[in-house]
Structure formats: structure tokens, C-alpha cells
Design a protein around this motif. Structure first.
Motif, PDB file in Angstrom:
ATOM      1  N   SER A 114      -5.311   6.040  -0.248  1.00 13.10           N
ATOM      2  CA  SER A 114      -4.457   4.854  -0.270  1.00 13.10           C
ATOM      3  C   SER A 114      -4.664   4.079  -1.569  1.00 13.10           C
ATOM      4  O   SER A 114      -5.775   4.016  -2.098  1.00 13.10           O
ATOM      5  N   THR A 160       0.133   5.128   0.809  1.00 10.07           N
ATOM      6  CA  THR A 160      -0.868   6.014   1.395  1.00 10.07           C
ATOM      7  C   THR A 160      -0.344   7.440   1.393  1.00 10.07           C
ATOM      8  O   THR A 160       0.805   7.691   1.768  1.00 10.07           O
ATOM      9  N   THR A 180       0.817  -1.213   0.000  1.00 10.08           N
ATOM     10  CA  THR A 180       0.000   0.000   0.000  1.00 10.08           C
ATOM     11  C   THR A 180       0.850   1.260   0.000  1.00 10.08           C
ATOM     12  O   THR A 180       1.828   1.361   0.743  1.00 10.08           O
ATOM     13  N   SER A 227      -3.795   0.257  -2.787  1.00  9.26           N
ATOM     14  CA  SER A 227      -3.338  -1.052  -2.333  1.00  9.26           C
ATOM     15  C   SER A 227      -3.306  -2.027  -3.498  1.00  9.26           C
ATOM     16  O   SER A 227      -4.248  -2.088  -4.295  1.00  9.26           O
TER      17      SER A 227
END
Length: 265
Positions: A232, A149, A147, A234
Motif C-alpha cells: 500500500s 493498494t 491509498t 498512502s
């Protein structure tokens, strides 16, 4: 500061029933009590009971058929190596975070540019913290996702890195920002797309092959004014995460039904 939402009651109830099934208290193939009786027996509302059963059904632990009732379909979720999550609201995202663990790779300040504005919806020339991390199951196992972010630097506590590596390692970054800044999460906008695992550090961290199919999930955590606390992105290798949604037909408006009935007379 506002408190972070607690685990929803139906999630706790689903976990309890799943544990009972795993322990053999509800044998494979056995029929369970009707929904109304189960709710009364456990001292919860029918709506809470139904939500818990929805979760168990999405995991493949039970099957429900009209006039046939609810039966135990499996003692454990079908695929122990994957993470299956029914994301029906912000509470479910919080539960996903609680059941997994974040491993921070790096945190560095960035200023958003035109590319980030176009691809992520970030305002250009704004200060952000770019956080790269792995999300892994709380009880160990293969990494679920890589991820990136982007956290609003103005909403981040000075000791954000210490928090994310310590006691708040399991929490969503957005909830840490919300609690610190007083800007609650009002909405989460989620986009899902197909992607490939890039070669290099990401593939190595995930233990995946470069170019392997993956699920890319972008989430924008918005405050009540519509501004993002964090965004975010992912990357989930194929087979390690399943997102479950349920779509229900809304009841027809009473005026529409009356008109139809009148026309058929």
C-alpha cells in the motif's frame, strides 16, 4: 482460517484511562499513582501498564518525569484534527484500521510491469488488484489519506470488493487476504518519504491543495516466505497523521560491563 488478531490489552487499557481523563476522573495537573500500583489496581502486568502509559504520553495526555511521577497533561489529545499513532508492531496497525474507516473508490485487476517492480517491489508479470480508497476517522472528519493498494490476486477471495465495502470495511486489506489464503502476515516493511499532493482526483478527494506537502507511507505486508500479500502507498496531507516511534537503549551485555568494571579497578 487463521483469526485476525484482537485488540492488544494495553490499547484497550489506554483507551479506558483516556476516557477517565476526559471525564475528569483524573483532573488536569493531578498526579497519578505509580506505575506498579496502577498495574496492581487494574489487574494487569507492569509491562502492559507501561505500554498503555507510553501510548497516553505519545498523545500528550500525560507527562512522566523521573522522581516527579506521572501527571495529567491534557484532557484530550492536543490536535483533534490529526491522527497520531504509535506503530510499534502489527497489532498497532490493526488498531489504526479499527479506529478508522475505508471508503473504496475503485478496484481493478492489473499485471505488474517493470515500473511497479522497481518502485513497489512487486514481481513483474504477476496479477494484482489495484484498490484506491480514502481512509477517514470512524467518527467522521477530514480524510486522513488517499491509498493505492496492490493486493495479490491469488490471495484474494472472489468477493473481496463486497467484503471491503461491507462488514470488513475497517480491516486492513492484508488481514482479509491473510485470513482467506492462510498466509499470515509475518512482517510489515514501512518506508516514509516526503511528497506533494497531485492535482486532480486525489487532491479533490482529500480536500487539499495540489502541491501541498504530504507524508507518503509505503507498507509491504509480507507472508512467512517473504512474499507480499499486499503493498500500500498512502498519501497523508500535512497535519493529518503523525507516526510515533520510540527508540530505547539496549542494556549492555553482562560480559562488556564486567570487562569495563575490571579495567577501572
Amino acid at each position: 482460517m487463521p483469526s485476525i488478531a484482537s485488540t492488544p490489552r494495553y490499547v484497550t487499557l489506554a483507551r479506558q484511562i483516556a476516557a477517565e481523563i476526559a471525564e475528569g476522573r483524573h483532573p488536569l495537573g493531578s498526579q497519578m499513582l505509580p506505575e506498579v500500583e496502577m498495574a496492581a489496581e487494574r489487574g494487569v502486568s507492569r509491562a502492559t501498564m507501561r505500554a498503555a502509559l507510553d501510548r497516553l504520553e505519545s498523545l500528550g495526555l500525560i507527562s512522566r518525569r523521573r522522581r516527579a511521577g506521572t501527571r495529567v497533561a491534557a484532557l484530550r489529545p492536543a490536535d483533534q484534527g490529526a491522527y497520531q499513532q504509535s506503530l510499534a508492531g502489527i497489532g498497532d496497525l490493526l488498531q489504526y484500521a479499527a479506529q478508522t474507516r475505508r471508503e473504496i473508490n475503485s478496484i481493478r485487476p492489473v499485471v505488474s510491469d517493470e515500473t511497479m517492480e522497481r518502485d513497489l517491489g512487486l514481481r513483474a508479470k504477476q496479477r494484482w488488484l489495484r484498490i484506491t480508497s480514502l481512509r477517514v476517522p470512524a467518527d467522521g472528519g477530514a480524510a486522513l489519506c488517499w491509498t493505492e493498494t496492490y493486493a495479490d490476486a491469488a490471495a484474494a477471495p472472489p468477493d473481496l470488493e463486497q467484503r471491503l465495502r461491507g462488514a470488513e470495511a475497517a480491516e486492513l486489506i492484508a488481514t482479509v487476504l491473510a485470513a482467506w489464503s492462510g498466509r499470515p502476515i509475518a512482517e510489515v516493511v514501512q518506508e516514509i518519504d516526503a511528497a506533494g499532493i497531485p492535482a486532480g482526483p486525489v487532491a479533490r478527494a482529500l480536500g487539499a491543495r495540489a502541491g501541498e506537502h504530504a507524508l507518503e507511507i509505503t507498507r509491504r505486508y509480507l507472508d512467512p516466505s517473504g512474499l507480499p500479500l499486499s503493498v500500500s502507498v498512502s498519501l497523508h496531507p500535512a497535519g493529518r497523521f503523525t507516526s510515533v516511534s520510540r527508540l530505547r537503549r539496549a542494556a549492555e551485555p553482562a560480559t562488556r560491563r564486567r570487562t569495563d568494571d575490571a579495567g577501572s579497578q
